[in-house]
Design a protein around this motif. Sequence first.
Motif, PDB file in Angstrom:
ATOM      1  N   PHE A 177       0.755  -1.213  -0.009  1.00  0.00           N
ATOM      2  CA  PHE A 177       0.050  -0.114  -0.042  1.00  0.00           C
ATOM      3  C   PHE A 177       0.732   1.572  -0.154  1.00  0.00           C
ATOM      4  N   ALA A 178       0.794   2.252   0.298  1.00  0.00           N
ATOM      5  CA  ALA A 178       1.328   3.907  -0.164  1.00  0.00           C
ATOM      6  C   ALA A 178       0.873   4.334   0.766  1.00  0.00           C
ATOM      7  N   CYS A 179      -0.628   5.269   0.147  1.00  0.00           N
ATOM      8  CA  CYS A 179      -1.248   6.219   0.339  1.00  0.00           C
ATOM      9  C   CYS A 179      -2.458   6.237   0.809  1.00  0.00           C
ATOM     10  N   ARG A 180      -3.950   5.002   1.266  1.00  0.00           N
ATOM     11  CA  ARG A 180      -4.573   4.055   1.219  1.00  0.00           C
ATOM     12  C   ARG A 180      -5.989   5.405   1.745  1.00  0.00           C
ATOM     13  N   GLY A 181      -6.111   5.981   0.076  1.00  0.00           N
ATOM     14  CA  GLY A 181      -6.763   6.701   0.175  1.00  0.00           C
ATOM     15  C   GLY A 181      -7.475   6.862  -1.089  1.00  0.00           C
ATOM     16  N   GLY A 182      -6.954   5.702  -2.429  1.00  0.00           N
ATOM     17  CA  GLY A 182      -7.349   5.351  -3.254  1.00  0.00           C
ATOM     18  C   GLY A 182      -6.759   6.142  -4.305  1.00  0.00           C
ATOM     19  N   ALA A 183      -5.674   6.487  -3.984  1.00  0.00           N
ATOM     20  CA  ALA A 183      -5.262   7.821  -4.800  1.00  0.00           C
ATOM     21  C   ALA A 183      -4.028   7.269  -5.849  1.00  0.00           C
ATOM     22  N   CYS A 184      -3.175   5.932  -5.674  1.00  0.00           N
ATOM     23  CA  CYS A 184      -1.648   5.152  -6.145  1.00  0.00           C
ATOM     24  C   CYS A 184      -1.792   3.856  -6.950  1.00  0.00           C
ATOM     25  N   THR A 185      -2.888   2.898  -6.743  1.00  0.00           N
ATOM     26  CA  THR A 185      -3.011   1.319  -6.940  1.00  0.00           C
ATOM     27  C   THR A 185      -1.482   0.538  -6.775  1.00  0.00           C
ATOM     28  N   ASN A 186      -1.050   1.804  -5.288  1.00  0.00           N
ATOM     29  CA  ASN A 186       0.549   0.022  -5.099  1.00  0.00           C
ATOM     30  C   ASN A 186      -1.024  -1.211  -4.507  1.00  0.00           C
ATOM     31  N   CYS A 187      -1.902  -0.527  -3.655  1.00  0.00           N
ATOM     32  CA  CYS A 187      -2.728  -2.039  -3.113  1.00  0.00           C
ATOM     33  C   CYS A 187      -3.511  -2.671  -3.597  1.00  0.00           C
TER      34      CYS A 187
ATOM     35  N   LEU B 127      -9.419  -1.687  -4.978  1.00  0.00           N
ATOM     36  CA  LEU B 127      -8.199  -0.615  -4.682  1.00  0.00           C
ATOM     37  C   LEU B 127      -8.424  -1.702  -2.739  1.00  0.00           C
TER      38      LEU B 127
ATOM     39  N   CYS C 170      -8.057  -0.868  -0.002  1.00  0.00           N
ATOM     40  CA  CYS C 170      -7.696   0.572   0.661  1.00  0.00           C
ATOM     41  C   CYS C 170      -8.359   1.083   0.851  1.00  0.00           C
TER      42      CYS C 170
HETATM   43 FE1  FES Z   1      -3.679   3.522  -2.913  1.00  0.00          FE
HETATM   44 FE2  FES Z   1      -5.080   2.083  -2.190  1.00  0.00          FE
HETATM   45  S1  FES Z   1      -2.842   2.659  -0.944  1.00  0.00           S
HETATM   46  S2  FES Z   1      -4.564   2.977  -3.786  1.00  0.00           S
END
Ligand code: FES
Length: 126
Positions: free
Chosen positions: A61-71, A99, A101
């Motif tokens: 994960f990275a942003c935990r807010g639905g903005a990066c796609t790492n998760c 996503l 997160c």
């Molecule tokens: Fe960034 Fe889920 S952690 S979109």
Amino acid sequence: VKVEFLDYEAMESRGWQLTDDDLFEKAADDELGGEAYGYFYVEENETLLEAAEDEGYAWPFACRGGACTNCAVAIVDGEMPSPASHILPKELHDRGIRLSCIAAPTTDAKIVYNVKHLPAIRDLLL
Ligand code: FES
């Protein structure tokens, strides 16, 4: 709900595909375990990522807010609706990418996590 999971890198290293009909049967039969394959339960009001972390798994994960796609995860079986606000292109959403997160399955589900290594998602991350 119960979530059966498989690590994308473990899948890829065995030459398996997201589209294999028997993907989870193969995973269950293999000597996978630990972080690579298993299951856990998601409580109400929990995201999929939180549920994995509660079990002691370190999912990306990275942003935990639905903005990066790492998760990102791929739904192989089951339902996992997305909230209105997320950055996944429609084409990926249509292919079952979600996503973790900001969402959780609403039915028992089979998911592949760590799909940020999928080429179509890796491109988004660059
Ligand atoms: Fe960034 Fe889920 S952690 S979109």
